[in-house]
Design a protein around this motif. Structure first.
Motif, PDB file in Angstrom:
ATOM      1  N   ASN A  39      60.518  68.009  33.241  1.00  0.00           N
ATOM      2  CA  ASN A  39      59.139  67.552  33.042  1.00  0.00           C
ATOM      3  C   ASN A  39      59.089  66.039  32.889  1.00  0.00           C
ATOM      4  N   TRP A  42      59.266  64.667  36.373  1.00  0.00           N
ATOM      5  CA  TRP A  42      57.968  64.836  37.027  1.00  0.00           C
ATOM      6  C   TRP A  42      56.967  63.803  36.512  1.00  0.00           C
ATOM      7  N   TYR A  51      52.661  69.896  40.300  1.00  0.00           N
ATOM      8  CA  TYR A  51      53.504  70.202  39.129  1.00  0.00           C
ATOM      9  C   TYR A  51      54.646  71.137  39.538  1.00  0.00           C
TER      10      TYR A  51
END
Length: 92
Positions: A39, A42, A51
């Motif tokens: 995450n 990202w 996502y």
């Protein structure tokens, strides 16, 4: 008070259950750390974009759910379930 010896099979069952719980804790820690890392990647690269970390989260999450099931629900059937199955098989 008399110290009665613990039956060997009960001790082995307890050791097995404790190992399963420890393994689950390690699995959960790896899940959290790796997915936090993914995450973070990202967020640093495409914060408003697609996502993509949902794929490892969902896939690994399913495996983790089965691991939790194995540890807390387990595969040891109750005596009632064993007797019912024996009765069913005896009727054949």
């Amino acid at each position: 008070m008399t110290d009665s010896p613990i039956p060997v099979d009960l001790r082995e069952a307890a050791v097995t259950r404790l190992r399963k719980k420890r393994d689950l804790q390690a699995h959960l820690l790896a899940f959290v750390l790796v997915n936090l890392f993914l995450n973070g990647i990202w967020l640093l690269t495409t914060p408003g974009g697609f996502y993509w970390p949902m794929f490892p989260l969902l896939g690994w999450g399913i495996g983790l759910a089965f691991h939790v099931w194995d540890v807390y629900v387990g595969s040891n059937p109750s005596e009632e379930a064993i007797r019912a199955e024996m009765d069913r098989l005896g009727r054949r």
